[in-house]
Every structure is written in C-alpha cells, then in structure tokens.
Motif scaffolding. Sequence first.
Motif, PDB file in Angstrom:
ATOM      1  N   SER A 193      17.353 -25.031 -19.215  1.00 17.05           N
ATOM      2  CA  SER A 193      16.541 -26.211 -18.887  1.00 17.05           C
ATOM      3  C   SER A 193      15.963 -26.939 -20.096  1.00 17.05           C
ATOM      4  N   GLN A 194      15.967 -26.300 -21.260  1.00 16.72           N
ATOM      5  CA  GLN A 194      15.298 -26.883 -22.426  1.00 16.72           C
ATOM      6  C   GLN A 194      16.271 -27.198 -23.560  1.00 16.72           C
ATOM      7  N   THR A 195      17.493 -27.525 -23.221  1.00 18.84           N
ATOM      8  CA  THR A 195      18.517 -27.750 -24.261  1.00 18.84           C
ATOM      9  C   THR A 195      18.153 -28.908 -25.182  1.00 18.84           C
ATOM     10  N   SER A 214      -1.759 -21.687 -20.214  1.00 17.12           N
ATOM     11  CA  SER A 214      -0.733 -22.563 -19.642  1.00 17.12           C
ATOM     12  C   SER A 214      -1.351 -23.692 -18.832  1.00 17.12           C
ATOM     13  N   ARG A 215      -2.470 -23.405 -18.158  1.00 17.37           N
ATOM     14  CA  ARG A 215      -3.150 -24.469 -17.404  1.00 17.37           C
ATOM     15  C   ARG A 215      -3.785 -25.483 -18.349  1.00 17.37           C
ATOM     16  N   PRO A 274       1.900 -31.570 -25.743  1.00 18.18           N
ATOM     17  CA  PRO A 274       3.288 -31.892 -26.081  1.00 18.18           C
ATOM     18  C   PRO A 274       4.256 -30.815 -25.577  1.00 18.18           C
ATOM     19  N   ALA A 275       5.483 -31.214 -25.325  1.00 15.10           N
ATOM     20  CA  ALA A 275       6.474 -30.326 -24.706  1.00 15.10           C
ATOM     21  C   ALA A 275       6.689 -29.046 -25.503  1.00 15.10           C
ATOM     22  N   ALA A 276       6.653 -29.136 -26.832  1.00 19.66           N
ATOM     23  CA  ALA A 276       6.868 -27.950 -27.665  1.00 19.66           C
ATOM     24  C   ALA A 276       5.758 -26.927 -27.461  1.00 19.66           C
ATOM     25  N   ASP A 277       4.513 -27.406 -27.322  1.00 20.84           N
ATOM     26  CA  ASP A 277       3.387 -26.492 -27.091  1.00 20.84           C
ATOM     27  C   ASP A 277       3.482 -25.837 -25.716  1.00 20.84           C
ATOM     28  N   VAL A 278       3.898 -26.616 -24.739  1.00 20.85           N
ATOM     29  CA  VAL A 278       4.054 -26.073 -23.386  1.00 20.85           C
ATOM     30  C   VAL A 278       5.131 -24.991 -23.374  1.00 20.85           C
ATOM     31  N   LEU A 279       6.258 -25.250 -24.047  1.00 20.41           N
ATOM     32  CA  LEU A 279       7.339 -24.267 -24.081  1.00 20.41           C
ATOM     33  C   LEU A 279       6.919 -23.022 -24.852  1.00 20.41           C
ATOM     34  N   SER A 280       6.172 -23.197 -25.938  1.00 19.61           N
ATOM     35  CA  SER A 280       5.687 -22.045 -26.699  1.00 19.61           C
ATOM     36  C   SER A 280       4.829 -21.151 -25.825  1.00 19.61           C
ATOM     37  N   LYS A 340      17.303 -28.415 -29.263  1.00 25.04           N
ATOM     38  CA  LYS A 340      18.154 -29.026 -30.294  1.00 25.04           C
ATOM     39  C   LYS A 340      17.331 -29.666 -31.409  1.00 25.04           C
ATOM     40  N   SER A 341      16.118 -30.094 -31.076  1.00 29.63           N
ATOM     41  CA  SER A 341      15.299 -30.812 -32.057  1.00 29.63           C
ATOM     42  C   SER A 341      14.160 -29.978 -32.624  1.00 29.63           C
ATOM     43  N   HIS A 342      14.004 -28.754 -32.143  1.00 32.24           N
ATOM     44  CA  HIS A 342      12.857 -27.940 -32.573  1.00 32.24           C
ATOM     45  C   HIS A 342      13.367 -26.560 -32.991  1.00 32.24           C
ATOM     46  N   ARG A 343      13.640 -26.417 -34.275  1.00 27.78           N
ATOM     47  CA  ARG A 343      14.271 -25.187 -34.758  1.00 27.78           C
ATOM     48  C   ARG A 343      13.423 -23.923 -34.587  1.00 27.78           C
ATOM     49  N   PRO A 344      12.113 -23.964 -34.885  1.00 24.23           N
ATOM     50  CA  PRO A 344      11.324 -22.735 -34.683  1.00 24.23           C
ATOM     51  C   PRO A 344      11.402 -22.214 -33.253  1.00 24.23           C
ATOM     52  N   LEU A 345      11.355 -23.136 -32.278  1.00 20.02           N
ATOM     53  CA  LEU A 345      11.468 -22.702 -30.889  1.00 20.02           C
ATOM     54  C   LEU A 345      12.867 -22.178 -30.584  1.00 20.02           C
ATOM     55  N   THR A 346      13.871 -22.804 -31.182  1.00 20.94           N
ATOM     56  CA  THR A 346      15.246 -22.337 -30.978  1.00 20.94           C
ATOM     57  C   THR A 346      15.405 -20.907 -31.482  1.00 20.94           C
ATOM     58  N   ILE A 347      14.867 -20.629 -32.656  1.00 20.71           N
ATOM     59  CA  ILE A 347      14.932 -19.269 -33.208  1.00 20.71           C
ATOM     60  C   ILE A 347      14.254 -18.286 -32.266  1.00 20.71           C
ATOM     61  N   ARG A 348      13.111 -18.684 -31.768  1.00 11.37           N
ATOM     62  CA  ARG A 348      12.343 -17.794 -30.891  1.00 11.37           C
ATOM     63  C   ARG A 348      13.082 -17.526 -29.573  1.00 11.37           C
ATOM     64  N   VAL A 349      13.695 -18.572 -29.007  1.00 13.16           N
ATOM     65  CA  VAL A 349      14.414 -18.407 -27.744  1.00 13.16           C
ATOM     66  C   VAL A 349      15.667 -17.553 -27.948  1.00 13.16           C
ATOM     67  N   LEU A 350      16.388 -17.765 -29.047  1.00 12.05           N
ATOM     68  CA  LEU A 350      17.577 -16.956 -29.316  1.00 12.05           C
ATOM     69  C   LEU A 350      17.210 -15.488 -29.499  1.00 12.05           C
ATOM     70  N   ARG A 351      16.103 -15.227 -30.209  1.00  6.13           N
ATOM     71  CA  ARG A 351      15.656 -13.837 -30.380  1.00  6.13           C
ATOM     72  C   ARG A 351      15.297 -13.235 -29.021  1.00  6.13           C
ATOM     73  N   SER A 352      14.606 -14.013 -28.184  1.00  7.63           N
ATOM     74  CA  SER A 352      14.228 -13.513 -26.866  1.00  7.63           C
ATOM     75  C   SER A 352      15.458 -13.234 -26.008  1.00  7.63           C
ATOM     76  N   LYS A 353      16.457 -14.104 -26.093  1.00  3.77           N
ATOM     77  CA  LYS A 353      17.693 -13.866 -25.342  1.00  3.77           C
ATOM     78  C   LYS A 353      18.365 -12.584 -25.814  1.00  3.77           C
ATOM     79  N   ALA A 354      18.362 -12.354 -27.106  1.00  2.00           N
ATOM     80  CA  ALA A 354      18.951 -11.117 -27.643  1.00  2.00           C
ATOM     81  C   ALA A 354      18.189  -9.900 -27.144  1.00  2.00           C
ATOM     82  N   LEU A 355      16.856  -9.981 -27.130  1.00  2.02           N
ATOM     83  CA  LEU A 355      16.051  -8.861 -26.635  1.00  2.02           C
ATOM     84  C   LEU A 355      16.310  -8.613 -25.148  1.00  2.02           C
TER      85      LEU A 355
END
Length: 539
Positions: free
Chosen positions: A258-260, A217-218, A224-230, A264-279
């Motif tokens: 915070s990352q709406t 993380s450091r 890029p923002a997508a890498d930071v969020l990943s 919205k523009s990055h589907r792989p991350l959206t899938i991952r976040v939705l799965r994490s929310k479900a877990l």
Amino acid sequence: MDHYSTSLVTEDIIPIVSMDKIYSQDENAASILAISACLGQARIPLTLLDTSYNSTQLKHALEVLRASSLVMLSSSDNSITIPRLVRLCVRAYLRQYGMSTLYAYYALKITAQSFPENSKQFSMLQKGSSYLPHALAILEEYEIASTTSHHLMAMGHSSPLFTTRGHSLYIPDFDNGTFTGSSVPLDYVGPLALRVAHFLCVLGQYSRAMQVATQASRWLSTAPAADVLSCELSITSLFLYLGGPAIFASQIEQILLSQTVLLKSHRPLTIRVLRSKALALQGQGHYSQAEGYHRRAIAICKSTYGSRDIRLLDEEHGLALSLLGQKRPQEALDSLCAIYTTMEEQLTLSNPKTLSVLANIGCALQHLSRWDDAYHATSRALSGRKEVLGADHPHTVQTYANLAQIYVVKGDYSAAESTTRETLRVHVTKLGEDHHLSLHILNNLGYFLLGQERWNEAAETLYRVARKREMVLGFHHCDTLETLFYASEAYWKMRRFDEALELGGKVLRARQILDENSGDRREIEARMAEIQRDRDAIR
C-alpha cells in the motif's frame, strides 16, 4: 497572583507558603514549581529544567524553593523531589487561576525537547529512564484531556490539568489568554509518544509500549505521511515482540503493497520496511528469502549513508541471523565478529545492540560445536545484559536459556534443567505461555528431557509445544515440524510406535516439498524406517 497556599508536611512542621510570596522572591522559582507539579511524582532530573533556565537562574530558584521546604534537592543524582501534598496544592492553584493548561504545555515541551531520540536511546538508557516517568505522566494528562474533561486523576483524585474546547486542547497565552500558533501541543505530544514507545520497547515493556504507540498514532493522524507510516511500523513491530509473528508478517506485507509511492521517495523508511519484511520471513522460517531483503536494505543503506555509517551494522546484523537460520554458521560467525568489533569500538559493550551481537556470536559458536567459546561469549552477553537491561528483561532471559543448552553439553544437567525452568517461568510471567519465545524455551526443556531419557516427560512437553507452535507459527513452520519430529522420537523410545509413526508421518508429508536430497528429509525418512522396523519386530 491571588493568595493561594501550598503546604508540606515534614516531620512535625507544617510550613504554609503563599505562591504570591514565591513569585515575589523569584519568578523563575514559581515557574519551576508550577512546571514540576505538572510532571510525574518521581525525582525530577535537573537536566529536564536546565533547557529553559541558565545555571545561575536555576540555582537561585531552587534555593528559594528549598528554603521554603517546597522541594527536596538531591546532590547524589542531581534531581529534585516535590512532596505529594505540595504537588497537589500547586496543581489546584493552577487550575483555579486558569494556568494549568499553559504550564502543562511547558512541561510537555521541555520533556519532548529532552527525551532521547530513538537513535540515541541505547546509549542514553540511564538518562532516558530518569525522564520516562515524567514523559508518561504528561502523556497521560494529554490522553485524559483528549477523551474527557471529567476524569479523576489517579493520585489525589484531582481533576485533569487541562481545559478543553470541544475535542481540542486549548493553550492560552500567559498574558492575554489568546491562542498562538507557537503553542500547539500536537507539535510535541505525538513525536514524544512515539519516542517513549520505542524506549519502552528497549526496556522490554512491550505491552506498555503498544499502549503509548497507539496513543501516538491518534495524535499523529494528521501528520505528514512519513511520520504516520513510521508510527505504523512501530506498532507493527511490537506485534512481533508481543508474540504475534503472523500479525507482524501480514501487516508488513500490507505496508509494502500500500505504500509503494511513499517508499520510493523515502529511503530511511524503505530500509526499515525491508528489514521488517526480512524479520517477518525469518519468523516464518524462510531464512533464504529473508537474506534477499536484508541485502536490498544493506544496498540502500550504503548508498544513502555511506559504507562506514553505524546504521549499516543493524542491517548486517539481520543478514547474519538469516545466514545462521540457513545453517551457514561459519559465514554468520565471521560477519557477527566483524560487526561486534566495530560496535564495541563505537558504541561500547554497555550498548544493548553490542550485547545482542555478542549473544548471537554465542549462538553461532553453539552451531559450530565450539562449546567453550560459546560459553565464554554467552556468559559475557548475559553479564552485560543483566547489568544494562536487568535480570528479568526478555533479552536477558533468552540469553539464560541459551546458556542452559551449553550446560547440557558440558554435562551439568542439574544446572541445565534448573536454569531452563527458571527462564521459562520468568518469560511466561512477562510475555505469556503462548509467546513464540516462551515456546522456544519450553522446547529446549523438552529436548533436554529427551536427552536425559525421561521419555514420558519429554513426549508430553514436546507434543504440547508442537500443538501451541502450530497455533502460533503454523503447522508448516520449521520450528513446529522440528518439535513434532522430536516428539515422535520420544514416543518411539517409549515403544508407542503408532503415535511415533503418526507424528513422524505428518512431518514427512510436510517435507515433501523439499528436494529429495535434502538432509532434513533424508533424516526423517531414515527415522521413520527405523520406527517401522521396530514396530514390525514386535508383531
């Protein structure tokens, strides 16, 4: 190169070899020796080196090094070993002549290019494991360089490989000492650290994974923002593995809020976040809500990758577990069997994902009271996990714990108790006694003791689990309430009616939000009435 020697103690012979001599015989040999000295002290797979040299070059260079007794070749696993003293001497040479940072960068680059991507790590466990010590070693070098230039290395107490300029790592060009844009360590070190953290998680080394992910993380802070969020998602997920489901749930909710725009523009991350929310919801006992998030993830995954993509199976697996948590075992079993068939064909049974589905098939069969089938599926999953992940991997331990519950039904109480106590010991050693899965195993032990009419032990064990679950999961979590309910039963059997009614009353009040026709609520009410009648009868 000036005359600087490397030495190796082997039996009674101490050969002294000048680096100049190695360089004059074969430039590639000198380069390979320098790069290898920057890696870890474990055996170095030749596949790490063959990305930079063709087979003829590599073979000749290794022969030069072997003939000078600077490396030992192993044909059994296609690797080389550099003796400790040779390694230290080469590192000292590189520092003395200002080349340590350059060769450490080369070591980083070849390791980053070779270390398996996240999506391939399950199927490349053996290769990843052989690369892991070297990836960790080079990451440690960069971590040291980013914090201090005076740190002493653990092995040999030598100074770090890197030179630094302020807080930045400096990579000099080999010929003229100038910095070039193509030699930027951060292009490799952050992504490598993230992959290493994921691999450590696959191996069940969650604490070490958290350390490396935090380093990543450091290094990725300006990515890029997508890498930071990943990277943030990787760290957040580790809280769940480490026994912090509440922290995991809170951080996933924060990411969703915070990352709406990015989601919205990055589907792989959206899938991952939705799965994490479900877990996270499943971890809180909210299985019906989790189902909705799993279905949203599945829909996006299908539209993004297609209905036959292997990644869809991960999302469907999560959905099946939410169905199981809702006490819909037949639906869960049907889905798990379909997933397992595809995974076995495409990923094979040696893949941990396939074994995970098989283990959950065993759980679904237990819920359906198909005990012989459950025993067969769970035993196969256990055997596979022991072979692929190891006997003390948390997933293996959890499968042992599930098998112990089948022993109870089969009447093998000795095996059930010994297996449960041993799995509890191993899991507590690995992850701590307050880990939510350690508490699950301890709860199984309490339930077993209850079935054996060992009321005192059962009451003590279940009450302890309930108190700890209240701290870890919360009082209103379904697992906490279930443990309290069985603790109440143990006190009832001991004719300690006041304590039984007190605990049962807490459970009943917590269940007031349920529909009056709820099976759980009706069971609690009926039990409370029985306890009350028994208490009144003795007065």
